[in-house]
Enzyme design. Structure first.
Site, PDB file in Angstrom:
ATOM      1  N   ARG A 217      26.897   6.981 -19.985  1.00 22.13           N
ATOM      2  CA  ARG A 217      27.283   8.224 -20.673  1.00 22.13           C
ATOM      3  C   ARG A 217      28.369   8.980 -19.903  1.00 22.13           C
ATOM      4  O   ARG A 217      29.178   9.678 -20.495  1.00 22.13           O
ATOM      5  CB  ARG A 217      26.078   9.148 -20.754  1.00 22.13           C
ATOM      6  CG  ARG A 217      25.062   8.691 -21.736  1.00 22.13           C
ATOM      7  CD  ARG A 217      24.051   9.817 -21.916  1.00 22.13           C
ATOM      8  NE  ARG A 217      23.337   9.665 -23.147  1.00 22.13           N
ATOM      9  CZ  ARG A 217      22.010   9.566 -23.227  1.00 22.13           C
ATOM     10  NH1 ARG A 217      21.287   9.606 -22.141  1.00 22.13           N
ATOM     11  NH2 ARG A 217      21.420   9.417 -24.390  1.00 22.13           N
TER      12      ARG A 217
ATOM     13  N   LYS B 101      11.787  -2.605 -16.946  1.00 26.13           N
ATOM     14  CA  LYS B 101      10.510  -1.970 -17.196  1.00 26.13           C
ATOM     15  C   LYS B 101      10.682  -0.448 -17.209  1.00 26.13           C
ATOM     16  O   LYS B 101      11.698   0.010 -16.710  1.00 26.13           O
ATOM     17  CB  LYS B 101       9.476  -2.425 -16.173  1.00 26.13           C
ATOM     18  CG  LYS B 101       9.752  -1.920 -14.752  1.00 26.13           C
ATOM     19  CD  LYS B 101       8.530  -1.951 -13.891  1.00 26.13           C
ATOM     20  CE  LYS B 101       7.635  -0.778 -14.181  1.00 26.13           C
ATOM     21  NZ  LYS B 101       7.172  -0.030 -13.019  1.00 26.13           N
TER      22      LYS B 101
ATOM     23  N   ASP C 180      10.271  -8.402 -14.628  1.00 23.55           N
ATOM     24  CA  ASP C 180       9.232  -7.842 -13.756  1.00 23.55           C
ATOM     25  C   ASP C 180       9.636  -8.265 -12.349  1.00 23.55           C
ATOM     26  O   ASP C 180       9.580  -9.453 -12.015  1.00 23.55           O
ATOM     27  CB  ASP C 180       7.863  -8.428 -14.112  1.00 23.55           C
ATOM     28  CG  ASP C 180       6.765  -7.782 -13.274  1.00 23.55           C
ATOM     29  OD1 ASP C 180       7.011  -7.473 -12.095  1.00 23.55           O
ATOM     30  OD2 ASP C 180       5.669  -7.581 -13.804  1.00 23.55           O
ATOM     31  N   HIS C 181      10.054  -7.301 -11.537  1.00 25.47           N
ATOM     32  CA  HIS C 181      10.671  -7.701 -10.269  1.00 25.47           C
ATOM     33  C   HIS C 181       9.672  -8.383  -9.323  1.00 25.47           C
ATOM     34  O   HIS C 181      10.078  -9.036  -8.382  1.00 25.47           O
ATOM     35  CB  HIS C 181      11.384  -6.511  -9.606  1.00 25.47           C
ATOM     36  CG  HIS C 181      10.479  -5.560  -8.883  1.00 25.47           C
ATOM     37  ND1 HIS C 181       9.804  -4.553  -9.510  1.00 25.47           N
ATOM     38  CD2 HIS C 181      10.140  -5.474  -7.577  1.00 25.47           C
ATOM     39  CE1 HIS C 181       9.087  -3.885  -8.620  1.00 25.47           C
ATOM     40  NE2 HIS C 181       9.271  -4.421  -7.431  1.00 25.47           N
TER      41      HIS C 181
ATOM     42  N   LYS D 113       9.834 -12.178  -6.324  1.00 22.64           N
ATOM     43  CA  LYS D 113       9.423 -12.286  -4.918  1.00 22.64           C
ATOM     44  C   LYS D 113       9.029 -13.725  -4.605  1.00 22.64           C
ATOM     45  O   LYS D 113       8.254 -14.330  -5.347  1.00 22.64           O
ATOM     46  CB  LYS D 113       8.248 -11.340  -4.635  1.00 22.64           C
ATOM     47  CG  LYS D 113       8.602  -9.861  -4.804  1.00 22.64           C
ATOM     48  CD  LYS D 113       7.405  -8.984  -4.454  1.00 22.64           C
ATOM     49  CE  LYS D 113       7.616  -7.547  -4.897  1.00 22.64           C
ATOM     50  NZ  LYS D 113       8.531  -6.775  -4.086  1.00 22.64           N
TER      51      LYS D 113
ATOM     52  N   GLU E 203       0.785   1.093  -1.463  1.00 21.54           N
ATOM     53  CA  GLU E 203       2.101   1.573  -1.044  1.00 21.54           C
ATOM     54  C   GLU E 203       1.923   2.748  -0.095  1.00 21.54           C
ATOM     55  O   GLU E 203       1.068   3.611  -0.340  1.00 21.54           O
ATOM     56  CB  GLU E 203       2.906   2.038  -2.253  1.00 21.54           C
ATOM     57  CG  GLU E 203       3.242   0.923  -3.213  1.00 21.54           C
ATOM     58  CD  GLU E 203       4.192   1.409  -4.277  1.00 21.54           C
ATOM     59  OE1 GLU E 203       5.401   1.449  -4.006  1.00 21.54           O
ATOM     60  OE2 GLU E 203       3.730   1.785  -5.357  1.00 21.54           O
TER      61      GLU E 203
ATOM     62  N   HIS F 288       3.030  -5.642 -12.758  1.00 23.48           N
ATOM     63  CA  HIS F 288       2.967  -6.333 -11.464  1.00 23.48           C
ATOM     64  C   HIS F 288       1.583  -6.930 -11.153  1.00 23.48           C
ATOM     65  O   HIS F 288       1.461  -8.098 -10.796  1.00 23.48           O
ATOM     66  CB  HIS F 288       3.374  -5.394 -10.338  1.00 23.48           C
ATOM     67  CG  HIS F 288       4.659  -4.655 -10.597  1.00 23.48           C
ATOM     68  ND1 HIS F 288       5.710  -5.224 -11.278  1.00 23.48           N
ATOM     69  CD2 HIS F 288       5.069  -3.406 -10.275  1.00 23.48           C
ATOM     70  CE1 HIS F 288       6.696  -4.344 -11.356  1.00 23.48           C
ATOM     71  NE2 HIS F 288       6.333  -3.239 -10.759  1.00 23.48           N
TER      72      HIS F 288
ATOM     73  N   LYS G 282      -0.415   5.013  -4.345  1.00 16.96           N
ATOM     74  CA  LYS G 282       0.691   5.580  -3.570  1.00 16.96           C
ATOM     75  C   LYS G 282       0.119   6.318  -2.367  1.00 16.96           C
ATOM     76  O   LYS G 282      -1.048   6.718  -2.380  1.00 16.96           O
ATOM     77  CB  LYS G 282       1.450   6.609  -4.415  1.00 16.96           C
ATOM     78  CG  LYS G 282       2.077   6.055  -5.668  1.00 16.96           C
ATOM     79  CD  LYS G 282       3.458   5.570  -5.397  1.00 16.96           C
ATOM     80  CE  LYS G 282       4.147   5.098  -6.655  1.00 16.96           C
ATOM     81  NZ  LYS G 282       5.152   4.094  -6.403  1.00 16.96           N
TER      82      LYS G 282
ATOM     83  N   LYS H 122       1.875  -0.140   3.613  1.00 16.37           N
ATOM     84  CA  LYS H 122       2.333  -0.975   2.493  1.00 16.37           C
ATOM     85  C   LYS H 122       1.685  -2.336   2.665  1.00 16.37           C
ATOM     86  O   LYS H 122       1.822  -2.965   3.721  1.00 16.37           O
ATOM     87  CB  LYS H 122       3.855  -1.107   2.521  1.00 16.37           C
ATOM     88  CG  LYS H 122       4.413  -1.900   1.338  1.00 16.37           C
ATOM     89  CD  LYS H 122       5.927  -1.803   1.321  1.00 16.37           C
ATOM     90  CE  LYS H 122       6.553  -2.635   0.210  1.00 16.37           C
ATOM     91  NZ  LYS H 122       6.469  -2.001  -1.098  1.00 16.37           N
TER      92      LYS H 122
HETATM   93  C1  BG6 Z   1       7.957  -0.280  -9.474  1.00 16.50           C
HETATM   94  C2  BG6 Z   1       7.190   1.001  -9.662  1.00 16.50           C
HETATM   95  O1  BG6 Z   1       7.906  -1.058 -10.625  1.00 16.50           O
HETATM   96  O2  BG6 Z   1       7.395  -1.012  -8.388  1.00 16.50           O
HETATM   97  C3  BG6 Z   1       7.198   1.822  -8.388  1.00 16.50           C
HETATM   98  O3  BG6 Z   1       7.762   1.755 -10.712  1.00 16.50           O
HETATM   99  C4  BG6 Z   1       6.724   0.997  -7.225  1.00 16.50           C
HETATM  100  O4  BG6 Z   1       6.413   2.992  -8.523  1.00 16.50           O
HETATM  101  C5  BG6 Z   1       7.446  -0.338  -7.150  1.00 16.50           C
HETATM  102  O5  BG6 Z   1       6.957   1.738  -6.038  1.00 16.50           O
HETATM  103  C6  BG6 Z   1       6.804  -1.243  -6.108  1.00 16.50           C
HETATM  104  O6  BG6 Z   1       7.617  -2.349  -5.903  1.00 16.50           O
HETATM  105  P1  BG6 Z   1       7.597  -3.111  -4.503  1.00 16.50           P
HETATM  106  O7  BG6 Z   1       8.505  -4.274  -4.708  1.00 16.50           O
HETATM  107  O8  BG6 Z   1       8.082  -2.135  -3.472  1.00 16.50           O
HETATM  108  O9  BG6 Z   1       6.171  -3.511  -4.261  1.00 16.50           O
END
Ligand code: BG6
Length: 506
Positions: free
Chosen positions: A56, A163, A192-193, A197, A231, A255, A355, A360
């Site tokens: 935008r 997502k 989905d990231h 991994k 996290e 995830h 969180k 982590k």
């Molecule tokens: C994201 C969430 O999809 O994944 C975040 O929206 C989260 O809230 C993150 O912190 C966690 O990803 P990773 O790769 O750090 O475990």
């Protein structure tokens, strides 16, 4: 094992033009461009490559290109080679436009036509929706209706959707329905990231490339499974998004459910996208759907209060910017799920994510059954150490086996020991964003790491009973935990009720 092994060389992706919607946003700068840089540095981007940013914000191609060049060193995961940057950014264009205006797509079409001629990208187009979710439907529909995403003359046209894919079962179904009205399933890549991994991808290799595990991968040998995504980060500056979303929606249907389905799926007939995705969706279909009462009994939701995480003071969630001071949004969730099939009947899967926790730590821990009889008088079975197979995904990528061994000495004393395979000890890896494989796979048309429509909806179907039960219960039942702790006491009770306990968070 003496030397380390580097990944085998893959071919560069197909010539293509990448069109990023949401090009001025955080995701583009923080992850997508660094991932493209890493692909380019590894020789995996095609020679014929071009990038069009759409957003935008008023800007120009030159300014956009300069912005990317400026932010890349800030977010890059490896040292920057200026020659690679120059090549990567040698063909960058920018289109200013609203996602729901037809005129935007006309301008994108004109840019594409010119660039495709100049760069010979063979008409292949990858549209990346790196926008807030409200724009997914308008962009998807405009891409379909304008003909920009129509596959013709042997050229592919693909759309990556970020997502969150919906906010519940109905909205995810609706988004699928709308996208599938204008695109074919094999054109849609729902990202989905977690699937980018390495250790997550390795779950399938561990299970299906070794004869060792499959015979014991079932209810006869496995007693329960714990999936933890803890996290240490707090909600920070994402208060607005997070307060409307919560831990369950943010982390579980995507995830954690991906991890669960990789652990629990049946062996696919082939290592191919449709075979794998069908098995993943199938096992999710077998997850027991819970009544409201069961969902309340088998779940814990909680919010963090003031505390210290890794020696830093963290303020209570309700004091976060853009969070309602009386918010009842959960920042922690623990669930107990059961899978109604022959492999898993009676084996609980405990999931937790939160969180502002102690550290982590992302891991899947598989607890095997105890030895059946007390053969060692000095150490009865109930005092033997637990047999766990632990797949650690973050922060250190490793797989560990915990078992009992004899403590050296004249008497038979038994102690728990561990064997650990660490990725870094065996393989050469360069730090990455986690998006490289996903973007590359999309450019070569391999959808194995992308959930299909049925997989997405199956994930939401699992969490919907909890959303409904919590909605009905309102704020009642929301527990609290101290920032920097392992989570609420109620989550410990969820397992204690079954005579079990969570693994500690390191
Ligand atoms: C994201 C969430 O999809 O994944 C975040 O929206 C989260 O809230 C993150 O912190 C966690 O990803 P990773 O790769 O750090 O475990």
């Amino acid at each position: 094992m003496t030397g380390k092994t580097a990944a085998t060389s893959a071919r560069p992706a197909d010539p293509c033009c990448l069109v990023i919607f949401g090009a001025s946003g955080d995701l583009t700068h923080r992850l997508l461009i660094p991932a493209l840089y890493n692909l380019a540095a590894s020789g995996l981007l095609p020679e014929a490559f071009a990038l069009i940013g759409v957003a935008r914000t008023e800007s120009s191609s030159a300014v956009f290109c300069a912005d990317l060049a400026k932010s890349l060193p800030k977010f890059a995961t490896r040292d920057i080679d200026e020659r690679v940057v120059k090549k990567l950014l040698s063909c960058v264009a920018y289109v200013q436009g609203e996602p729901d205006h037809a005129a935007t797509y006309k301008k994108v079409g004109q840019k594409l036509a010119r660039i495709e001629r100049e760069r010979d990208t063979k008409g292949n187009r990858l549209f990346y929706l790196a926008t807030p979710p409200a724009a997914f439907t308008p962009i998807g529909c405009h891409l379909g209706q304008s003909g920009l995403a129509r596959e013709e003359n042997g050229a592919w046209r693909r759309v990556v959707v970020e997502k969150p894919f919906g906010t519940d079962l109905a909205s995810a179904g609706d988004l699928n329905h709308k996208l599938l009205g204008v695109l074919k399933e094999n054109q849609i890549f729902r990202i989905d990231h977690y699937l980018g991994k390495e250790t997550v991808q390795n779950i399938m290799v561990l299970r299906f490339a070794n004869g060792l595990f499959e015979p014991i991968w079932n209810r006869h040998h496995i007693e329960h499974v714990q999936i933890t995504v803890a996290e240490s980060l707090s909600v920070g500056r994402r208060g607005g998004y997070y307060d409307a979303t919560g831990a369950l929606r943010d982390m579980v249907p995507n995830h954690l459910i991906q991890l669960l389905s990789l652990i629990a799926m049946e062996p696919p007939s082939r290592f191919a996208a449709d075979a794998v995705r069908a098995e993943k969706a199938q096992v999710l279909d077998a997850v027991q759907l819970q009544t409201n009462g069961e969902a309340l009994r088998n779940s814990v939701r909680a919010q963090y209060g003031d505390g210290y995480v890794e020696n830093r003071a963290v303020e209570a969630y309700r004091k976060t910017k853009d969070v309602k001071p009386d918010s009842s949004t959960e920042t922690y969730v623990a669930l107990k799920l059961l899978i109604d099939n022959w492999r898993w009947a009676g084996v609980p899967f405990y999931l937790r994510t939160g969180k502002a926790m102690r550290a982590k730590q992302t891991e899947v821990a598989i607890k095997f059954r105890q030895a059946p009889v007390a053969m060692f008088r000095e150490t009865p079975v109930d005092r033997l150490a637990d047999n766990f197979l632990v797949i650690r995904i973050q922060p250190d990528e490793c797989i560990g086996l915990e078992f009992n061994a004899k403590i050296p000495g004249p008497s038979v004393a038994i102690g728990g020991v561990g064997m650990t395979f660490k990725y870094g000890d065996y393989f050469e890896t360069s730090p990455s964003t986690g998006y490289e494989t996903l973007i590359y796979d999309c450019m070569i048309g391999d959808a194995i790491l992308y959930p299909r429509a049925d997989g997405i909806e199956a994930g939401w179907r699992v969490v919907q009973p909890f959303l409904d039960a919590w909605h009905e219960a309102g704020a009642a039942g929301l527990a609290t935990y101290r920032a920097g702790s392992d989570g609420p006491a109620e989550a410990d009770q969820l397992l204690a009720r079954d005579g079990r306990r969570w693994r500690p968070i390191a």
